[in-house]
Design a protein around this motif. Structure first.
Motif, PDB file in Angstrom:
ATOM      1  N   ASN A  34      91.221  26.375  19.880  1.00  0.00           N
ATOM      2  CA  ASN A  34      91.458  26.936  21.413  1.00  0.00           C
ATOM      3  C   ASN A  34      90.171  27.398  21.842  1.00  0.00           C
ATOM      4  OD1 ASN A  34      93.614  24.932  21.245  1.00  0.00           O
ATOM      5  ND2 ASN A  34      95.301  26.412  20.021  1.00  0.00           N
ATOM      6  N   LEU A  35      89.521  27.787  21.360  1.00  0.00           N
ATOM      7  CA  LEU A  35      87.905  28.507  22.107  1.00  0.00           C
ATOM      8  C   LEU A  35      88.148  27.285  23.851  1.00  0.00           C
ATOM      9  CD1 LEU A  35      86.968  31.042  22.141  1.00  0.00           C
ATOM     10  CD2 LEU A  35      85.137  29.758  20.369  1.00  0.00           C
ATOM     11  N   PRO A  36      88.124  28.067  24.619  1.00  0.00           N
ATOM     12  CA  PRO A  36      87.435  26.987  25.958  1.00  0.00           C
ATOM     13  C   PRO A  36      85.960  26.724  25.354  1.00  0.00           C
ATOM     14  CG  PRO A  36      88.532  28.720  26.235  1.00  0.00           C
ATOM     15  CD  PRO A  36      88.813  28.737  25.288  1.00  0.00           C
ATOM     16  N   GLU A  37      85.416  25.483  26.052  1.00  0.00           N
ATOM     17  CA  GLU A  37      84.290  24.932  26.468  1.00  0.00           C
ATOM     18  C   GLU A  37      83.557  26.318  26.752  1.00  0.00           C
ATOM     19  OE1 GLU A  37      81.207  20.935  27.015  1.00  0.00           O
ATOM     20  OE2 GLU A  37      83.425  21.200  27.275  1.00  0.00           O
ATOM     21  N   SER A  38      84.043  26.779  27.869  1.00  0.00           N
ATOM     22  CA  SER A  38      83.351  27.673  28.693  1.00  0.00           C
ATOM     23  C   SER A  38      83.240  28.972  27.789  1.00  0.00           C
ATOM     24  CB  SER A  38      84.384  27.869  29.623  1.00  0.00           C
ATOM     25  OG  SER A  38      84.986  28.817  29.983  1.00  0.00           O
ATOM     26  N   SER A  39      83.196  29.347  26.751  1.00  0.00           N
ATOM     27  CA  SER A  39      83.204  30.505  26.066  1.00  0.00           C
ATOM     28  C   SER A  39      81.888  30.031  24.417  1.00  0.00           C
ATOM     29  CB  SER A  39      84.584  31.116  25.102  1.00  0.00           C
ATOM     30  OG  SER A  39      85.730  31.695  25.943  1.00  0.00           O
ATOM     31  N   ARG A  40      81.541  28.991  24.921  1.00  0.00           N
ATOM     32  CA  ARG A  40      81.076  28.889  23.823  1.00  0.00           C
ATOM     33  C   ARG A  40      80.015  28.086  24.188  1.00  0.00           C
ATOM     34  NH1 ARG A  40      83.519  23.118  22.756  1.00  0.00           N
ATOM     35  NH2 ARG A  40      85.737  23.357  23.282  1.00  0.00           N
ATOM     36  N   PRO A  41      78.937  28.979  24.580  1.00  0.00           N
ATOM     37  CA  PRO A  41      77.678  27.645  25.025  1.00  0.00           C
ATOM     38  C   PRO A  41      76.693  27.111  24.314  1.00  0.00           C
ATOM     39  CG  PRO A  41      77.934  29.922  26.058  1.00  0.00           C
ATOM     40  CD  PRO A  41      78.767  30.062  25.278  1.00  0.00           C
ATOM     41  N   LEU A  42      76.665  26.975  24.682  1.00  0.00           N
ATOM     42  CA  LEU A  42      75.078  25.607  23.415  1.00  0.00           C
ATOM     43  C   LEU A  42      73.931  26.357  24.644  1.00  0.00           C
ATOM     44  CD1 LEU A  42      73.714  24.130  21.307  1.00  0.00           C
ATOM     45  CD2 LEU A  42      74.393  21.975  22.868  1.00  0.00           C
ATOM     46  N   PHE A  43      72.922  26.426  24.067  1.00  0.00           N
ATOM     47  CA  PHE A  43      71.284  26.956  24.633  1.00  0.00           C
ATOM     48  C   PHE A  43      70.040  26.099  22.856  1.00  0.00           C
ATOM     49  CE2 PHE A  43      74.209  30.659  25.117  1.00  0.00           C
ATOM     50  CZ  PHE A  43      73.365  30.634  26.655  1.00  0.00           C
ATOM     51  N   TRP A  44      69.025  26.270  23.717  1.00  0.00           N
ATOM     52  CA  TRP A  44      68.153  24.567  22.691  1.00  0.00           C
ATOM     53  C   TRP A  44      66.961  25.808  22.910  1.00  0.00           C
ATOM     54  CZ3 TRP A  44      69.130  21.078  20.012  1.00  0.00           C
ATOM     55  CH2 TRP A  44      71.094  20.540  20.088  1.00  0.00           C
ATOM     56  N   VAL A  45      66.401  25.703  21.262  1.00  0.00           N
ATOM     57  CA  VAL A  45      64.610  26.511  20.960  1.00  0.00           C
ATOM     58  C   VAL A  45      64.169  24.954  20.525  1.00  0.00           C
ATOM     59  CG1 VAL A  45      65.096  28.863  21.334  1.00  0.00           C
ATOM     60  CG2 VAL A  45      65.380  27.488  19.079  1.00  0.00           C
ATOM     61  N   PRO A  46      62.930  24.940  20.279  1.00  0.00           N
ATOM     62  CA  PRO A  46      62.343  23.975  19.932  1.00  0.00           C
ATOM     63  C   PRO A  46      62.160  23.565  18.366  1.00  0.00           C
ATOM     64  CG  PRO A  46      60.350  24.649  21.345  1.00  0.00           C
ATOM     65  CD  PRO A  46      62.048  25.530  21.454  1.00  0.00           C
ATOM     66  N   GLY A  47      62.369  24.432  17.947  1.00  0.00           N
ATOM     67  CA  GLY A  47      62.338  24.741  16.530  1.00  0.00           C
ATOM     68  C   GLY A  47      63.148  25.465  15.984  1.00  0.00           C
ATOM     69  N   ALA A  48      63.275  25.503  14.273  1.00  0.00           N
ATOM     70  CA  ALA A  48      64.108  27.038  13.515  1.00  0.00           C
ATOM     71  C   ALA A  48      63.070  27.960  13.368  1.00  0.00           C
ATOM     72  CB  ALA A  48      64.600  25.948  11.643  1.00  0.00           C
ATOM     73  N   TYR A  49      61.912  28.020  13.445  1.00  0.00           N
ATOM     74  CA  TYR A  49      61.066  29.891  13.693  1.00  0.00           C
ATOM     75  C   TYR A  49      61.437  30.424  15.039  1.00  0.00           C
ATOM     76  CZ  TYR A  49      57.415  32.658  12.944  1.00  0.00           C
ATOM     77  OH  TYR A  49      56.347  33.494  13.067  1.00  0.00           O
ATOM     78  N   GLU A  50      62.286  29.358  16.024  1.00  0.00           N
ATOM     79  CA  GLU A  50      62.307  30.519  17.324  1.00  0.00           C
ATOM     80  C   GLU A  50      63.639  30.791  17.362  1.00  0.00           C
ATOM     81  OE1 GLU A  50      58.553  28.570  17.445  1.00  0.00           O
ATOM     82  OE2 GLU A  50      60.967  26.935  17.543  1.00  0.00           O
ATOM     83  N   LEU A  51      64.520  30.642  16.404  1.00  0.00           N
ATOM     84  CA  LEU A  51      66.398  30.416  16.664  1.00  0.00           C
ATOM     85  C   LEU A  51      66.579  31.697  16.247  1.00  0.00           C
ATOM     86  CD1 LEU A  51      67.510  27.664  14.389  1.00  0.00           C
ATOM     87  CD2 LEU A  51      68.151  28.452  16.766  1.00  0.00           C
TER      88      LEU A  51
END
Length: 155
Positions: A34-51
């Motif tokens: 029950n964690l709302p979508e607004s409480s679990r934002p998604l962010f992208w980077v090009p590769g694992a090295y940038e994580l």
């Protein structure tokens, strides 16, 4: 208990056909709690090295109680795998300790695409799902010992 929790998902675009399944698994696990979508934002980077950099920036905002890093590093014929996988893992661990924040390693490190697909598949074998469960369990443990929860207020 997920009231007020904010969990950032940091994902790598490289091997996106695998990582997207990990993201779906993590989102599914968090939605089931029950964690709302607004409480679990998604962010992208090009590769694992940038994580690790993304995880550090997310942690520095003070907005998140945990960061879940999702990616897939698949061994190839060069030492590139060792550098990327090692630096990603070490970097995420360093962010967790430096920022005093749960940073969950949901980055697959496999020898083959088939192994990665197996670990990103549907059902209980999805390591993205497992990473989200790990984040929630870690937050609960920190709550029990009296650490910040929810919210990661700046001192």
């Amino acid at each position: 208990m997920t009231d007020g929790i904010q969990i950032a998902l940091a994902a790598s675009r490289f091997n996106h056909f695998i990582v997207e399944q990990l993201v779906d698994g993590a989102q599914d696990a968090l939605a089931r709690q029950n964690l709302p979508e607004s409480s679990r934002p998604l962010f992208w980077v090009p590769g694992a090295y940038e994580l690790p950099l993304l995880a550090d920036r997310l942690a520095r905002t003070g907005r998140f109680d945990a960061v879940i890093a999702l990616g897939a590093v698949i061994r190839g014929g060069t030492p590139h795998f060792d550098f990327v996988a090692g630096e990603c893992s070490a970097g995420l661990g360093r962010v967790a300790l430096d920022r005093d924040l749960p940073v969950i390693m949901g980055v697959l490190t496999t020898d083959t695409v088939e192994q990665a697909l197996e670990r990103a598949g549907t059902g209980e074998g999805n390591k993205g799902f497992d990473a989200a469960v790990t984040a929630l369990e870690t937050l609960e443990t920190l709550r029990v010992i009296g650490d910040r929860y929810p919210a990661n207020p700046a001192p």
